[in-house]
Design a protein around this motif. Sequence first.
Motif, short mmCIF file in Angstrom:
data_model
loop_
_atom_site.label_atom_id
_atom_site.label_comp_id
_atom_site.label_asym_id
_atom_site.label_seq_id
_atom_site.Cartn_x
_atom_site.Cartn_y
_atom_site.Cartn_z
N HIS A 98 0.79 -1.23 0.00
CA HIS A 98 0.00 0.00 0.00
C HIS A 98 0.83 1.28 0.00
O HIS A 98 0.27 2.36 -0.26
CB HIS A 98 -0.94 0.00 1.20
CG HIS A 98 -2.05 -0.99 1.09
ND1 HIS A 98 -1.90 -2.32 1.44
CD2 HIS A 98 -3.32 -0.87 0.62
CE1 HIS A 98 -3.03 -2.96 1.22
NE2 HIS A 98 -3.90 -2.10 0.72
N LEU A 99 2.12 1.20 0.29
CA LEU A 99 2.97 2.39 0.33
C LEU A 99 4.18 2.15 -0.58
O LEU A 99 5.25 1.73 -0.11
CB LEU A 99 3.42 2.69 1.76
CG LEU A 99 2.31 3.00 2.78
CD1 LEU A 99 2.90 3.21 4.17
CD2 LEU A 99 1.49 4.21 2.35
N PRO A 100 4.05 2.43 -1.86
CA PRO A 100 5.13 2.12 -2.80
C PRO A 100 6.42 2.89 -2.54
O PRO A 100 7.49 2.47 -3.00
CB PRO A 100 4.54 2.48 -4.17
CG PRO A 100 3.40 3.41 -3.87
CD PRO A 100 2.86 2.97 -2.55
N GLU A 101 6.35 3.99 -1.80
CA GLU A 101 7.56 4.76 -1.50
C GLU A 101 8.41 4.13 -0.40
O GLU A 101 9.56 4.51 -0.18
CB GLU A 101 7.18 6.20 -1.08
CG GLU A 101 6.51 6.33 0.27
CD GLU A 101 4.99 6.11 0.24
OE1 GLU A 101 4.34 6.50 1.22
OE2 GLU A 101 4.48 5.56 -0.75
N VAL A 102 7.85 3.15 0.30
CA VAL A 102 8.57 2.50 1.40
C VAL A 102 9.45 1.38 0.86
O VAL A 102 8.98 0.50 0.15
CB VAL A 102 7.59 1.95 2.46
CG1 VAL A 102 8.33 1.07 3.49
CG2 VAL A 102 6.88 3.09 3.17
N GLY A 103 10.75 1.43 1.20
CA GLY A 103 11.68 0.39 0.77
C GLY A 103 12.18 -0.48 1.90
O GLY A 103 12.87 -1.48 1.66
N THR A 176 9.08 1.15 12.24
CA THR A 176 9.59 2.28 11.47
C THR A 176 9.66 1.90 10.00
O THR A 176 9.79 0.73 9.64
CB THR A 176 10.98 2.72 11.95
OG1 THR A 176 11.90 1.62 11.87
CG2 THR A 176 10.92 3.23 13.38
N VAL A 177 9.58 2.92 9.14
CA VAL A 177 9.68 2.72 7.70
C VAL A 177 10.70 3.70 7.14
O VAL A 177 11.08 4.68 7.79
CB VAL A 177 8.32 2.93 7.00
CG1 VAL A 177 7.28 1.95 7.53
CG2 VAL A 177 7.83 4.37 7.16
N GLY A 178 11.14 3.43 5.93
CA GLY A 178 12.06 4.33 5.26
C GLY A 178 12.15 4.01 3.79
O GLY A 178 11.66 2.97 3.34
N PRO A 179 12.80 4.87 3.03
CA PRO A 179 12.98 4.60 1.60
C PRO A 179 13.88 3.40 1.35
O PRO A 179 13.83 2.79 0.28
CB PRO A 179 13.60 5.89 1.07
CG PRO A 179 14.22 6.54 2.26
CD PRO A 179 13.36 6.17 3.42
N THR A 180 14.70 3.06 2.34
CA THR A 180 15.54 1.87 2.30
C THR A 180 15.46 1.18 3.65
O THR A 180 15.03 1.78 4.65
CB THR A 180 17.01 2.22 2.01
OG1 THR A 180 17.51 3.00 3.11
CG2 THR A 180 17.17 3.00 0.72
N ALA A 181 15.92 -0.06 3.71
CA ALA A 181 15.95 -0.77 4.99
C ALA A 181 16.91 -0.08 5.95
O ALA A 181 16.65 0.00 7.16
CB ALA A 181 16.34 -2.22 4.76
#
Length: 229
Positions: A98-103, A176-181
């Motif tokens: 659901h959140l394509p910006e999250v990597g 937590t989330v981010g653009p990368t792990a």
Amino acid sequence: MTDQPVTDTGVRDAIARLRVEVAALHAELPANDLVVWTAGNVSARVPGADLLVIKPSGVRYDELTPEAMVVCDFDGQLVQGERAPSSDTAAHAYVYRHLPEVGGVVHTHSTYATAWAARREPIPCVLTMMADEFGGDIPVGPFAVIGDDSIGRGLVETLAGTRSRAVLMANHGPFTVGPTAKAAVKSAVMCEEVARTVHIARQLGEPTPIEPALIDSLHDRYQNVYGQR
């Protein structure tokens, strides 16, 4: 053992790279006192495919080699690996779906952040570090059971109303989330640091919130100017 073939060379290479990266990032959790025993997990989105790399369930951190990492699809189903995936895989998969910006997605049971989650109380933005990294208060998500995508739904709903990359799931702990792990792991480390600092500050008196306009300015600078570009 499940081992569904991945025919795309780029995706195969990405999986191999992420197995190494995600294994190494898991070592950061105990190194920063964010987990005990086998609790917690790190996952990474596989570029070019609806797949994620995550740790297996109930395996000690000193056993988390790149080969131990498992690959799942965005329904949380095992695609590659010898062990059952983390019990939080469905939650991670829901976030990626659901959140394509999250990597990258991280879950810990770090002591101070989890104490705030147990009180179901947001961490107020009273530190410049919080404004920088989280853009405001760290919010509380709803109580949700473990094992299906209920946690993921709560995370996505809560993240929609905030700039924060961290959510305190009620009576559970921080995600937590981010653009990368790697970015998500950094946010997990910083979430625990501010949770501890604000808790200590409250023992001395009521901390003073930062004005919203200053939070906006601090967040914009840190996200767009600070560091090397």
